[in-house]
Design an enzyme around this catalytic site. Structure first.
Site, PDB file in Angstrom:
ATOM      1  N   ASN A  69       0.701  -1.456  -0.207  1.00 57.34           N
ATOM      2  CA  ASN A  69      -0.254   0.072   0.420  1.00 57.34           C
ATOM      3  C   ASN A  69       1.332   1.415  -0.046  1.00 57.34           C
ATOM      4  OD1 ASN A  69       0.794  -1.013   2.162  1.00 57.34           O
ATOM      5  ND2 ASN A  69      -1.288   0.137   3.333  1.00 57.34           N
ATOM      6  N   CYS A 125      -3.406   1.016   6.739  1.00 59.74           N
ATOM      7  CA  CYS A 125      -2.765  -0.229   8.041  1.00 59.74           C
ATOM      8  C   CYS A 125      -3.579   0.418   9.115  1.00 59.74           C
ATOM      9  CB  CYS A 125      -2.462  -0.650   8.275  1.00 59.74           C
ATOM     10  SG  CYS A 125      -1.137   0.834   8.485  1.00 59.74           S
ATOM     11  N   GLU A 137       8.221   2.674  13.934  1.00 57.44           N
ATOM     12  CA  GLU A 137       8.118   3.130  13.240  1.00 57.44           C
ATOM     13  C   GLU A 137       8.815   4.399  13.454  1.00 57.44           C
ATOM     14  OE1 GLU A 137       7.242   0.727   9.682  1.00 57.44           O
ATOM     15  OE2 GLU A 137       8.952   0.152   9.513  1.00 57.44           O
TER      16      GLU A 137
HETATM   17  N1  NAD Z   1       1.198  -1.617  10.899  1.00 54.92           N
HETATM   18  C1  NAD Z   1       1.321  -0.676   9.121  1.00 54.92           C
HETATM   19  O1  NAD Z   1       2.537  -0.027   9.644  1.00 54.92           O
HETATM   20  C2  NAD Z   1       1.442  -1.499   7.974  1.00 54.92           C
HETATM   21  C3  NAD Z   1       1.423  -0.268   6.819  1.00 54.92           C
HETATM   22  C4  NAD Z   1       1.250  -0.643   5.548  1.00 54.92           C
HETATM   23  C5  NAD Z   1      -0.081  -1.788   5.756  1.00 54.92           C
HETATM   24  N2  NAD Z   1      -0.150  -3.713   6.559  1.00 54.92           N
HETATM   25  C6  NAD Z   1      -1.074  -3.788   6.704  1.00 54.92           C
HETATM   26  O2  NAD Z   1      -0.603  -4.899   5.518  1.00 54.92           O
HETATM   27  C7  NAD Z   1      -1.237  -5.876   5.440  1.00 54.92           C
HETATM   28  C8  NAD Z   1      -1.825  -5.161   3.866  1.00 54.92           C
HETATM   29  O3  NAD Z   1      -0.810  -6.420   3.218  1.00 54.92           O
HETATM   30  P1  NAD Z   1       0.107  -7.299   2.159  1.00 54.92           P
HETATM   31  O4  NAD Z   1      -1.897  -7.893   1.446  1.00 54.92           O
HETATM   32  O5  NAD Z   1       0.636  -7.183   1.429  1.00 54.92           O
HETATM   33  O6  NAD Z   1       0.189  -8.035   3.820  1.00 54.92           O
HETATM   34  P2  NAD Z   1       0.615  -9.890   3.471  1.00 54.92           P
HETATM   35  O7  NAD Z   1       1.089  -9.858   5.117  1.00 54.92           O
HETATM   36  O8  NAD Z   1       0.379 -10.747   2.026  1.00 54.92           O
HETATM   37  O9  NAD Z   1       2.141  -9.735   2.844  1.00 54.92           O
HETATM   38  C9  NAD Z   1       3.159  -8.231   3.822  1.00 54.92           C
HETATM   39  C10 NAD Z   1       4.907  -8.990   2.537  1.00 54.92           C
HETATM   40  O10 NAD Z   1       4.921 -10.288   3.601  1.00 54.92           O
HETATM   41  C11 NAD Z   1       5.125 -11.392   2.514  1.00 54.92           C
HETATM   42  N3  NAD Z   1       5.136 -12.590   3.302  1.00 54.92           N
HETATM   43  C12 NAD Z   1       3.971 -13.223   3.171  1.00 54.92           C
HETATM   44  N4  NAD Z   1       3.617 -14.415   3.096  1.00 54.92           N
HETATM   45  C13 NAD Z   1       4.762 -14.062   4.222  1.00 54.92           C
HETATM   46  C14 NAD Z   1       5.770 -15.320   4.592  1.00 54.92           C
HETATM   47  N5  NAD Z   1       5.537 -16.589   5.126  1.00 54.92           N
HETATM   48  N6  NAD Z   1       7.048 -15.022   4.578  1.00 54.92           N
HETATM   49  C15 NAD Z   1       7.862 -13.718   4.650  1.00 54.92           C
HETATM   50  N7  NAD Z   1       7.368 -12.440   4.361  1.00 54.92           N
HETATM   51  C16 NAD Z   1       6.078 -13.230   3.681  1.00 54.92           C
HETATM   52  C17 NAD Z   1       4.383 -10.580   0.933  1.00 54.92           C
HETATM   53  O11 NAD Z   1       5.205 -10.819  -0.249  1.00 54.92           O
HETATM   54  C18 NAD Z   1       5.039  -8.991   1.781  1.00 54.92           C
HETATM   55  O12 NAD Z   1       5.588  -8.640   1.027  1.00 54.92           O
HETATM   56  C19 NAD Z   1      -3.123  -5.616   6.072  1.00 54.92           C
HETATM   57  O13 NAD Z   1      -3.681  -5.889   7.121  1.00 54.92           O
HETATM   58  C20 NAD Z   1      -2.242  -4.372   6.233  1.00 54.92           C
HETATM   59  O14 NAD Z   1      -3.339  -3.283   7.328  1.00 54.92           O
HETATM   60  C21 NAD Z   1       0.528  -2.525   7.669  1.00 54.92           C
HETATM   61  C1  2ZO Z   2       0.722   7.718   5.779  1.00 57.05           C
HETATM   62  N1  2ZO Z   2      -0.196   7.099   6.407  1.00 57.05           N
HETATM   63  C2  2ZO Z   2      -1.606   7.432   6.123  1.00 57.05           C
HETATM   64  C3  2ZO Z   2       0.163   7.495   8.295  1.00 57.05           C
HETATM   65  C4  2ZO Z   2      -0.001   5.654   6.717  1.00 57.05           C
HETATM   66  C5  2ZO Z   2       0.657   4.605   7.195  1.00 57.05           C
HETATM   67  C6  2ZO Z   2       1.628   3.519   6.891  1.00 57.05           C
HETATM   68  C7  2ZO Z   2       0.138   2.580   6.808  1.00 57.05           C
HETATM   69  O1  2ZO Z   2      -0.590   1.062   5.860  1.00 57.05           O
END
Ligand code: NAD
Ligand code: 2ZO
Length: 496
Positions: free
Chosen positions: A159, A290, A470
């Site tokens: 994202n 997220c 972070e």
């Molecule tokens: N808290 C935060 O800062 C934040 C920020 C952005 C997105 N997110 C979360 O991310 C999710 C969406 O992203 P997504 O669909 O890419 O998530 P995802 O968990 O499917 O994948 C994230 C990353 O992990 C890798 N991955 C997948 N399986 C793995 C494994 N078994 N071992 C190691 N790596 C693996 C993927 O290739 C990708 O690079 C949402 O739940 C969102 O809330 C959190």
């Molecule tokens: C920049 N925002 C909008 C705070 C998002 C942070 C990363 C979450 O997905």
């Protein structure tokens, strides 16, 4: 680079190792990479196997020898130059981000601004990292040294591809570490620009390497014995797997996971700000954020007025070609994800929610966009806390509105979730605002705004939304370790 939607394609290698783009030595499996705005395949990704992952880690290990011995001020200068180069190439990087992610160019530029600001911030901290001096009896003393961990792995979500890479690389490099980064296979492109910029800015070759692929590549990275730390951004189920793998090697992890955050609107708020806040909390990056405040609790007294205004404003959001300057919502990341979001809306209706606006697929008039992954932003009314749309992370442009009557009640309901990433409150009553955020079980809380990202502020979750931080000074703790040195100035008094 061609910048019109529907024209971009890429042939260059997507791995980066020892200061240059390379094809992976054992890239067997390929994945299509899409332009969400048109549904076109823009390049093919070769997934890195175990050998390529090892070469990337060895490249980082070699660079670590040089980088970790440099002074903080020397590292500061490199990071500052990298920040300057990102700023200079803002439009080029933002355009790539828009083409590969689908978010509007307007938003992508803001993401790139936050990215260079992050590098600038940690450049500033690099020069001032220091330990303590502690006096001991008899003139003896101790001191602490803040030391890097070694080779850190960054694994990113799709994202905020470039920004996530910067949020991990900047504190890691500031502390003297080297990094191997794996972006999401859906968005593998923009991070290569960051890798090139670090080298151009004067970092040793190998300081930031990129491997490509999905779960298998990620697993090779997490299990690698020379990896000292894993910083992961992604979903909760993958976060669990990352933690299991890290546990086997006693590796520290940072987990930035998903959320279902509450946004609480009290009747004494500024209505205009609260409506703006609710839109910011739900519709940035097509709702694929997220920390989005997707459970919008509205005090019953203003429910109708607030809802009417939110619906009116949501209907005005311009959806379409993300490279157009006036577009405010682009395309979702891919067809399966769009269909998943659609299923959530269907289920919400079946469970009794009312679609107040949007929710349907959207096909823009421009024929080149007809296979893109668009939908109309959606507001759901008549929601209850037990509905799936209120409990699960949808990760799409879907806002659920929930009425409440008392402060005590709304705090309890807001906290009644497995997640704990973020939360927000809109009120003019400053005591109430602080009381409510103090009671929220969430790592990132906003008062009278939502989803702004000053890089000086730590960001991260409570509960199933993860741990570690972070941004801000706090991130330094997660990319360094403390060595204590005890210095004897007298003679050794042996007990033997
Ligand atoms: N808290 C935060 O800062 C934040 C920020 C952005 C997105 N997110 C979360 O991310 C999710 C969406 O992203 P997504 O669909 O890419 O998530 P995802 O968990 O499917 O994948 C994230 C990353 O992990 C890798 N991955 C997948 N399986 C793995 C494994 N078994 N071992 C190691 N790596 C693996 C993927 O290739 C990708 O690079 C949402 O739940 C969102 O809330 C959190
Ligand atoms: C920049 N925002 C909008 C705070 C998002 C942070 C990363 C979450 O997905």
């Amino acid at each position: 680079m061609s910048t019109a939607t529907g024209t971009f394609s890429l042939q260059q290698p997507l791995n980066y190792r020892a200061g240059g783009r390379v094809e992976p030595v054992d890239g067997g499996q390929t994945e299509d990479v899409y332009e969400p705005a048109t549904g076109r395949v823009i390049t093919k990704l070769l997934c890195s196997g175990e050998k390529e992952v090892d070469l990337a880690v060895q490249s980082a290990k070699a660079a670590f020898q040089t980088w970790s011995r440099m002074s903080g001020m020397e590292r500061c200068r490199v990071l500052l130059e990298a920040a300057r180069l990102i700023r200079e190439r803002r439009d080029e990087i933002a355009t790539l981000e828009t083409i590969n992610n689908g978010k509007s160019i307007f938003e992508a530029r803001v993401d790139i601004d936050i990215s260079w600001q992050c590098l600038e911030y940690y450049a500033g901290l690099a020069g001032s990292l220091a330990g303590e001096h502690i006096q001991l009896p008899g003139g003896s003393f101790g001191y602490t040294r803040r030391e890097p961990l070694g080779v850190c792995v960054g694994i990113g979500a799709w994202n905020y591809p470039f920004q996530i890479a910067c949020w991990k690389a900047a504190p890691a490099l500031a502390c003297g570490n080297a990094m191997v980064f794996k972006p999401s296979p859906f968005t593998p492109i923009s991070v290569l620009k960051l890798a090139e910029i670090f080298i151009e800015a004067g970092a040793p070759k190998g300081i930031f390497n990129v491997v490509q692929g999905g779960a298998a590549t990620g697993q090779f990275l997490c299990h690698h014995p020379d990896v000292a730390k894993i910083s992961f951004t992604g979903s909760v189920p993958t976060g669990v797997k990352i933690m299991e793998m890290a546990a086997k090697g006693i590796k520290p992890v940072t987990l930035e996971l998903g959320g279902k955050s509450p946004l609480i609107i009290f009747s004494d708020c500024s209505l205009e700000n609260a409506v703006n806040g609710a839109l910011m909390a739900n519709f940035l990056t097509q709702g694929e954020v997220c920390c989005n405040g997707t459970r919008v609790f509205v005090e019953r007294k203003i429910l109708d007025t607030f809802t009417k205004e939110v619906v009116k404003r949501t209907q005005k959001i311009k959806v379409g070609d993300p490279l157009q300057e006036d577009t405010r919502m682009g395309a979702l990341i891919n067809r399966p994800h769009l269909e998943r979001v659609q299923r959530f809306i269907k289920q919400a209706k079946e469970q009794g929610a009312q679609v107040l606006c949007g929710g349907d697929l959207y096909v823009p008039d421009d024929p080149k966009l007809k296979n893109g992954f668009y939908m109309q932003p959606c507001v759901l009314g008549n929601c209850r806390d037990d509905m799936t749309c209120v409990q699960e992370e949808i990760f799409g442009p879907v806002m659920s509105i929930l009425p409440f009557d008392t402060e005590e009640e709304v705090i309890e309901r807001a906290n009644n979730t497995k997640f704990g990433l973020a939360g927000g409150v809109f009120t003019r009553d400053i005591q109430k605002a602080h009381r409510v955020v103090a009671a929220l079980k969430a790592g990132m809380c906003f008062i009278n705004n939502y989803n702004i990202s000053p890089v000086e502020l730590p960001f991260g979750g409570y509960k199933s939304s993860g741990f570690g931080r972070e941004n801000g000074r706090a991130a330094i703790e997660y990319y360094s370790q403390l060595k204590t040195v005890c210095v004897e100035m007298g003679d050794v008094e042996s007990v033997f």
